[in-house]
Design a protein around this motif. Structure first.
Motif, mmCIF file in Angstrom:
data_model
loop_
_atom_site.group_PDB
_atom_site.id
_atom_site.type_symbol
_atom_site.label_atom_id
_atom_site.label_comp_id
_atom_site.label_asym_id
_atom_site.label_seq_id
_atom_site.Cartn_x
_atom_site.Cartn_y
_atom_site.Cartn_z
ATOM 1 N N PHE A 70 10.551 -9.051 9.494
ATOM 2 C CA PHE A 70 11.304 -9.842 10.469
ATOM 3 C C PHE A 70 12.639 -10.292 9.867
ATOM 4 O O PHE A 70 12.765 -10.386 8.636
ATOM 5 C CB PHE A 70 10.526 -11.102 10.876
ATOM 6 C CG PHE A 70 9.513 -10.881 11.970
ATOM 7 C CD1 PHE A 70 9.798 -10.080 13.073
ATOM 8 C CD2 PHE A 70 8.275 -11.513 11.913
ATOM 9 C CE1 PHE A 70 8.858 -9.897 14.087
ATOM 10 C CE2 PHE A 70 7.333 -11.328 12.921
ATOM 11 C CZ PHE A 70 7.632 -10.518 14.004
ATOM 12 N N PRO A 108 0.817 -1.221 0.000
ATOM 13 C CA PRO A 108 0.000 0.000 0.000
ATOM 14 C C PRO A 108 0.850 1.270 0.000
ATOM 15 O O PRO A 108 0.324 2.365 -0.085
ATOM 16 C CB PRO A 108 -0.790 -0.136 1.312
ATOM 17 C CG PRO A 108 0.086 -0.939 2.198
ATOM 18 C CD PRO A 108 0.894 -1.855 1.318
ATOM 19 N N PRO A 148 4.246 -7.172 0.520
ATOM 20 C CA PRO A 148 4.867 -7.423 1.828
ATOM 21 C C PRO A 148 4.072 -8.469 2.600
ATOM 22 O O PRO A 148 2.855 -8.602 2.418
ATOM 23 C CB PRO A 148 4.741 -6.056 2.518
ATOM 24 C CG PRO A 148 3.500 -5.453 1.935
ATOM 25 C CD PRO A 148 3.416 -5.948 0.512
ATOM 26 N N LEU A 149 4.778 -9.179 3.455
ATOM 27 C CA LEU A 149 4.103 -10.143 4.338
ATOM 28 C C LEU A 149 3.340 -9.369 5.411
ATOM 29 O O LEU A 149 3.904 -8.507 6.086
ATOM 30 C CB LEU A 149 5.153 -11.053 4.991
ATOM 31 C CG LEU A 149 4.633 -12.278 5.730
ATOM 32 C CD1 LEU A 149 4.061 -13.291 4.738
ATOM 33 C CD2 LEU A 149 5.750 -12.950 6.544
ATOM 34 N N SER A 176 7.602 1.274 -1.825
ATOM 35 C CA SER A 176 7.565 -0.110 -1.325
ATOM 36 C C SER A 176 8.964 -0.728 -1.263
ATOM 37 O O SER A 176 9.733 -0.662 -2.231
ATOM 38 C CB SER A 176 6.675 -0.942 -2.250
ATOM 39 O OG SER A 176 6.936 -2.312 -2.103
ATOM 40 N N ASP A 177 9.266 -1.344 -0.122
ATOM 41 C CA ASP A 177 10.525 -2.096 0.004
ATOM 42 C C ASP A 177 10.526 -3.246 -0.994
ATOM 43 O O ASP A 177 11.495 -3.476 -1.719
ATOM 44 C CB ASP A 177 10.652 -2.693 1.424
ATOM 45 C CG ASP A 177 10.467 -1.641 2.519
ATOM 46 O OD1 ASP A 177 10.864 -0.483 2.301
ATOM 47 O OD2 ASP A 177 9.910 -1.995 3.580
ATOM 48 N N GLY A 232 8.342 -9.585 0.504
ATOM 49 C CA GLY A 232 9.310 -9.045 1.455
ATOM 50 C C GLY A 232 8.700 -9.040 2.845
ATOM 51 O O GLY A 232 7.485 -9.105 2.996
HETATM 52 C C1 LIG Z 1 -0.023 -4.782 9.195
HETATM 53 C C2 LIG Z 1 1.371 -5.305 9.028
HETATM 54 C C3 LIG Z 1 1.629 -6.652 9.264
HETATM 55 C C4 LIG Z 1 2.924 -7.160 9.119
HETATM 56 N N1 LIG Z 1 3.147 -8.501 9.354
HETATM 57 C C5 LIG Z 1 4.403 -8.989 9.206
HETATM 58 C C6 LIG Z 1 4.656 -10.387 9.435
HETATM 59 O O1 LIG Z 1 3.775 -11.187 9.717
HETATM 60 N N2 LIG Z 1 5.940 -10.837 9.314
HETATM 61 C C7 LIG Z 1 6.958 -9.981 8.964
HETATM 62 O O2 LIG Z 1 8.094 -10.445 8.879
HETATM 63 N N3 LIG Z 1 6.746 -8.674 8.698
HETATM 64 C C8 LIG Z 1 5.490 -8.147 8.801
HETATM 65 N N4 LIG Z 1 5.250 -6.826 8.534
HETATM 66 C C9 LIG Z 1 6.360 -5.960 8.043
HETATM 67 C C10 LIG Z 1 6.352 -5.754 6.503
HETATM 68 O O3 LIG Z 1 6.263 -6.985 5.826
HETATM 69 C C11 LIG Z 1 7.638 -5.014 6.107
HETATM 70 O O4 LIG Z 1 7.668 -3.746 6.713
HETATM 71 C C12 LIG Z 1 7.844 -4.886 4.610
HETATM 72 O O5 LIG Z 1 9.195 -4.532 4.360
HETATM 73 C C13 LIG Z 1 6.956 -3.817 3.990
HETATM 74 O O6 LIG Z 1 7.101 -3.915 2.585
HETATM 75 P P1 LIG Z 1 6.559 -2.807 1.574
HETATM 76 O O7 LIG Z 1 7.374 -1.551 1.786
HETATM 77 O O8 LIG Z 1 6.807 -3.406 0.225
HETATM 78 O O9 LIG Z 1 5.111 -2.570 1.839
HETATM 79 C C14 LIG Z 1 3.979 -6.292 8.697
HETATM 80 C C15 LIG Z 1 3.705 -4.931 8.439
HETATM 81 C C16 LIG Z 1 2.417 -4.441 8.606
HETATM 82 C C17 LIG Z 1 2.161 -2.972 8.332
#
Ligand SMILES: Cc1cc2nc3c(=O)[nH]c(=O)nc-3n(C[C@H](O)[C@H](O)[C@H](O)COP(=O)(O)O)c2cc1C
Length: 226
Positions: free
Chosen positions: A140, A10, A86-87, A14-15, A137
């Motif tokens: 954790f 969103p 992202p996860l 995005s990472d 991605g």
């Molecule tokens: C609502 C929410 C739930 C998340 N759940 C997890 C998770 O279950 N495991 C994890 O490793 N990271 C989790 N994250 C971290 C994101 O996966 C991480 O910040 C990712 O790099 C974001 O990628 P993006 O910039 O492409 O959206 C979560 C983040 C958010 C906002």
């Protein structure tokens, strides 16, 4: 090749999409592909209402009149569907899950039992030549179990699947981490080329892409500011 990219982050920056972008760059080096990127968060995709109207009509369309039918058209035409997200809580973000749920108009109600005992719905369109790539991605560091639920879901839902799950991805947008992030992004570009040549990634390439940029303990210390 027609490539449909479903960007499920969103965020504007995005990472995960940093990896996807470099992968696509590599992919386009082998041959110029027709790439269509959908920022799913910008689309109106209501949750599935569970009415099974699609299975009554059997026309490959959803009875809800929002943006999903346009996406189903692109889905049907694509040779490769690249899910980049992202996860979130061990799965895919809810807006992307809504899109996935609403691909059921592309299936029939009819059930098929596989030789191994698993049961699935017969496809309404020919999925046999379609490929699916999942680039995920997460925040954790590397630990066994973080991606298990997602891996299971994707294996059940997608055919011809290649999956890459990368830990510590917030580092990809931190300038100070460039010394470890840049080699990973370069590896994604090379992987894109490999995928363009063979429509697959070797286990060695996947292992390279999924290798944490820094050790778990160091990552946790940085996140915790100690
Ligand atoms: C609502 C929410 C739930 C998340 N759940 C997890 C998770 O279950 N495991 C994890 O490793 N990271 C989790 N994250 C971290 C994101 O996966 C991480 O910040 C990712 O790099 C974001 O990628 P993006 O910039 O492409 O959206 C979560 C983040 C958010 C906002």
């Amino acid at each position: 090749m027609k490539i449909l990219v479903l960007n499920g982050s969103p965020k504007k920056k995005s990472d995960t999409f940093r990896m996807t972008d470099r992968f696509l760059k590599g992919l386009n080096q082998t041959q110029e592909h027709e790439v269509r990127i959908i920022n799913v968060i910008e689309k109106k995709i209501a949750p599935c209402s569970g009415c099974f109207g699609c299975w009554q009509n059997m026309d490959g369309r959803c009875v809800i009149g929002d943006d999903q039918n346009g996406i189903l058209d692109l889905y049907r035409e694509a040779d490769l569907i690249l899910w980049s997200f992202p996860l979130y809580c061990y799965g895919m973000p809810s807006h992307l899950k809504a899109l996935l749920d609403r691909t059921i108009p592309l299936l029939k109600m009819k059930m098929i039992q596989e030789e191994d005992g698993t049961v699935r719905h017969e496809a309404l369109v020919d999925f046999s030549k379609k490929h699916t790539l999942v680039l995920c991605g997460c925040g954790f560091p590397d630990w066994e179990g973080n991606f298990d639920a997602l891996r299971m879901q994707c294996r059940q839902c997608f055919g011809n699947l290649t999956m890459v799950c990368v830990p510590e991805t917030p580092m990809l947008n931190v300038p100070a981490a460039a010394v470890v992030a840049d080699p990973l992004l370069a590896a994604f570009e090379e992987a894109g080329e490999e995928y363009g040549r063979s429509l697959s990634l070797s286990p060695e390439t996947i292992a390279r892409l999924e290798t944490p940029m820094i050790p778990k303990e160091a990552y946790i210390r940085i996140v915790n500011g100690i």
